[in-house]
Each structure stands twice: as structure tokens, then as C-alpha cells.
Write a protein that holds these residues in place. Structure first.
Motif, PDB file in Angstrom:
ATOM      1  N   ALA A  77     -10.278  30.564  18.391  1.00  0.00           N
ATOM      2  CA  ALA A  77     -10.940  31.849  18.103  1.00  0.00           C
ATOM      3  C   ALA A  77     -11.108  32.066  16.601  1.00  0.00           C
ATOM      4  O   ALA A  77     -12.192  32.443  16.140  1.00  0.00           O
ATOM      5  N   SER A  78     -10.072  31.822  15.820  1.00  0.00           N
ATOM      6  CA  SER A  78     -10.161  32.077  14.377  1.00  0.00           C
ATOM      7  C   SER A  78     -11.052  31.060  13.671  1.00  0.00           C
ATOM      8  O   SER A  78     -11.781  31.415  12.735  1.00  0.00           O
ATOM      9  N   THR A  79     -11.035  29.820  14.113  1.00  0.00           N
ATOM     10  CA  THR A  79     -11.906  28.810  13.505  1.00  0.00           C
ATOM     11  C   THR A  79     -13.366  29.093  13.831  1.00  0.00           C
ATOM     12  O   THR A  79     -14.248  28.953  12.966  1.00  0.00           O
ATOM     13  N   THR A  80     -13.622  29.528  15.042  1.00  0.00           N
ATOM     14  CA  THR A  80     -14.990  29.908  15.407  1.00  0.00           C
ATOM     15  C   THR A  80     -15.431  31.127  14.606  1.00  0.00           C
ATOM     16  O   THR A  80     -16.570  31.183  14.118  1.00  0.00           O
ATOM     17  N   ALA A  81     -14.533  32.105  14.444  1.00  0.00           N
ATOM     18  CA  ALA A  81     -14.845  33.280  13.623  1.00  0.00           C
ATOM     19  C   ALA A  81     -15.176  32.850  12.189  1.00  0.00           C
ATOM     20  O   ALA A  81     -16.132  33.348  11.591  1.00  0.00           O
ATOM     21  N   PHE A  82     -14.414  31.923  11.646  1.00  0.00           N
ATOM     22  CA  PHE A  82     -14.685  31.405  10.305  1.00  0.00           C
ATOM     23  C   PHE A  82     -16.081  30.773  10.239  1.00  0.00           C
ATOM     24  O   PHE A  82     -16.848  31.026   9.310  1.00  0.00           O
ATOM     25  N   GLY A  83     -16.420  29.977  11.235  1.00  0.00           N
ATOM     26  CA  GLY A  83     -17.750  29.363  11.275  1.00  0.00           C
ATOM     27  C   GLY A  83     -18.856  30.402  11.350  1.00  0.00           C
ATOM     28  O   GLY A  83     -19.889  30.280  10.676  1.00  0.00           O
ATOM     29  N   LEU A  84     -18.650  31.435  12.149  1.00  0.00           N
ATOM     30  CA  LEU A  84     -19.657  32.506  12.268  1.00  0.00           C
ATOM     31  C   LEU A  84     -19.822  33.257  10.955  1.00  0.00           C
ATOM     32  O   LEU A  84     -20.947  33.604  10.569  1.00  0.00           O
ATOM     33  N   MET A 104     -25.508  40.720  10.578  1.00  0.00           N
ATOM     34  CA  MET A 104     -24.596  41.603  11.295  1.00  0.00           C
ATOM     35  C   MET A 104     -24.151  41.072  12.664  1.00  0.00           C
ATOM     36  O   MET A 104     -22.953  41.119  12.965  1.00  0.00           O
ATOM     37  N   PRO A 105     -25.035  40.570  13.527  1.00  0.00           N
ATOM     38  CA  PRO A 105     -24.550  40.086  14.830  1.00  0.00           C
ATOM     39  C   PRO A 105     -23.511  38.971  14.706  1.00  0.00           C
ATOM     40  O   PRO A 105     -22.575  38.902  15.499  1.00  0.00           O
ATOM     41  N   TRP A 106     -23.660  38.135  13.696  1.00  0.00           N
ATOM     42  CA  TRP A 106     -22.714  37.033  13.484  1.00  0.00           C
ATOM     43  C   TRP A 106     -21.375  37.569  13.000  1.00  0.00           C
ATOM     44  O   TRP A 106     -20.315  37.065  13.389  1.00  0.00           O
ATOM     45  N   ILE A 107     -21.424  38.597  12.171  1.00  0.00           N
ATOM     46  CA  ILE A 107     -20.205  39.224  11.679  1.00  0.00           C
ATOM     47  C   ILE A 107     -19.488  39.940  12.821  1.00  0.00           C
ATOM     48  O   ILE A 107     -18.263  39.842  12.954  1.00  0.00           O
ATOM     49  N   VAL A 108     -20.229  40.625  13.663  1.00  0.00           N
ATOM     50  CA  VAL A 108     -19.635  41.308  14.818  1.00  0.00           C
ATOM     51  C   VAL A 108     -18.965  40.297  15.747  1.00  0.00           C
ATOM     52  O   VAL A 108     -17.833  40.509  16.200  1.00  0.00           O
ATOM     53  N   ALA A 109     -19.640  39.195  16.019  1.00  0.00           N
ATOM     54  CA  ALA A 109     -19.054  38.158  16.875  1.00  0.00           C
ATOM     55  C   ALA A 109     -17.774  37.604  16.244  1.00  0.00           C
ATOM     56  O   ALA A 109     -16.767  37.390  16.942  1.00  0.00           O
ATOM     57  N   ALA A 110     -17.809  37.391  14.935  1.00  0.00           N
ATOM     58  CA  ALA A 110     -16.612  36.909  14.234  1.00  0.00           C
ATOM     59  C   ALA A 110     -15.484  37.934  14.335  1.00  0.00           C
ATOM     60  O   ALA A 110     -14.318  37.575  14.543  1.00  0.00           O
ATOM     61  N   LEU A 111     -15.833  39.199  14.193  1.00  0.00           N
ATOM     62  CA  LEU A 111     -14.827  40.257  14.287  1.00  0.00           C
ATOM     63  C   LEU A 111     -14.183  40.285  15.669  1.00  0.00           C
ATOM     64  O   LEU A 111     -12.962  40.399  15.787  1.00  0.00           O
ATOM     65  N   VAL A 112     -14.984  40.157  16.710  1.00  0.00           N
ATOM     66  CA  VAL A 112     -14.441  40.139  18.074  1.00  0.00           C
ATOM     67  C   VAL A 112     -13.472  38.969  18.237  1.00  0.00           C
ATOM     68  O   VAL A 112     -12.362  39.129  18.755  1.00  0.00           O
ATOM     69  N   LEU A 113     -13.875  37.794  17.773  1.00  0.00           N
ATOM     70  CA  LEU A 113     -13.011  36.618  17.913  1.00  0.00           C
ATOM     71  C   LEU A 113     -11.735  36.758  17.082  1.00  0.00           C
ATOM     72  O   LEU A 113     -10.647  36.397  17.539  1.00  0.00           O
ATOM     73  N   TYR A 114     -11.871  37.279  15.868  1.00  0.00           N
ATOM     74  CA  TYR A 114     -10.657  37.437  15.075  1.00  0.00           C
ATOM     75  C   TYR A 114      -9.771  38.540  15.658  1.00  0.00           C
ATOM     76  O   TYR A 114      -8.539  38.430  15.617  1.00  0.00           O
TER      77      TYR A 114
END
Length: 163
Positions: A144-151, A83-93
Motif C-alpha cells: 500500500a505505501s509503495t503504491t502510494a509513493f508511486g502515485l 488530484m485523483p492520484w493524490i487522493v488514491a495515494a492518500l487512501v492507500l497510505y
């Protein structure tokens, strides 16, 4: 429920990767290529590309899909290690999404609204478009989107380990 949880995360990861790929393609191919063209070619090609990208594959499959699927994945992973990784990805996306709506889309719409390249002041239209601003904010979208993808990829890894 586990199948839906994983499906939401896979869909979020794929759609975010597709969106990151589109923004990346603009950064390293489309805009540099258009930047080397004359005003008429730039305006006409950009207008045509922007009209073409407004389609269900891009809008639903990646741009809006990435946001919606990541929200679903976050909800489905409440209390789980990913979940924390998904939340971080959501913020970045979400940052990517807001930049697109607030900066890139208005610039795109303005160049399309300028009209037929055969009947407008092409140099003025291109200058008002502000390529440097569009490209700079697109780089932020790429990062931001590439980092979100990585997360999200990492969240998939964690989900696979805990299953």
C-alpha cells in the motif's frame, strides 16, 4: 501559492517514500533476520528496534508526515490534474496508517511490555507476538505505501507538466 502546492506534494512524496522504505526494510531484512534467531535474541532485538524507531525522524518525518503532507497536497491540488492520484495515494497510505495503529503497534507494544528478556518466558512472549501475523500485515503495508509513493510520484510528474 504554486510554490506551496508543489512543496506540499514534494513533502508528501518524500515522506511516503521514506515510510514505504521503512516497511520494506522490515519485510526483506529485519524480520527475516530476526526470524532466524533464538527466542532471546528475537525478543531483545525487537524490543530494542521498536524503542529506537519511536523518534521524531520516523514519526514526524515519515509516518505521520506522509499522512499530513498528503492531506495538504490533496487540498492544494483541488481541481488540478494530479488530484485523483493524490487522493488514491492518500487512501492507500491511510490504509497503511490504520494497519500500523490497529495491528502492528499493539503487537510491538505487547512484546515491549513483556519485560526484560532475562526475566520472562521468551518462547511464550515470542509465540504471543505472532510473527506470521505481524509479517503478513507488514507486507500489506509495503504494498500500500509503495503504491502510494508511486502515485505521488506520478502526481509530481503531472504537476510538472501542467506548470
Amino acid at each position: 501559492m504554486e510554490g506551496l502546492r508543489i512543496a506540499a506534494l514534494v513533502a508528501a512524496t518524500i515522506s511516503t517514500g521514506l515510510a514505504a522504505g521503512v516497511f520494506g526494510l522490515y519485510a526483506h531484512t529485519i524480520m527475516p533476520g530476526l526470524g532466524r534467531t533464538d527466542d532471546r535474541t528475537f525478543v531483545a532485538a525487537f524490543q530494542s528496534i521498536d524503542r529506537a524507531i519511536m523518534n521524531p525522524w520516523f514519526l514526524g518525518g515519515s509516518f505521520f508526515g506522509a499522512l499530513l503532507f498528503t492531506i495538504l497536497a490533496m487540498i492544494a491540488h483541488v481541481g488540478r490534474p494530479a488530484m485523483p492520484w493524490i487522493v488514491a495515494a492518500l487512501v492507500l497510505y491511510a490504509i497503511t496508517f490504520v494497519i500500523t495503529i490497529a495491528i502492528n503497534v499493539p503487537l510491538n507494544d505487547a512484546i515491549k511490555a513483556a519485560g526484560d528478556p532475562d526475566g520472562i518466558d521468551l518462547a511464550a512472549v515470542r509465540e504471543r507476538f505472532d510473527e506470521a501475523r505481524w509479517r503478513s500485515w507488514n507486507i500489506v503495508r509495503v504494498i500500500a505505501s509503495t503504491t502510494a509513493f508511486g502515485l505521488l510520484t506520478w502526481a509530481l510528474t503531472l504537476t510538472g507538466r501542467s506548470s
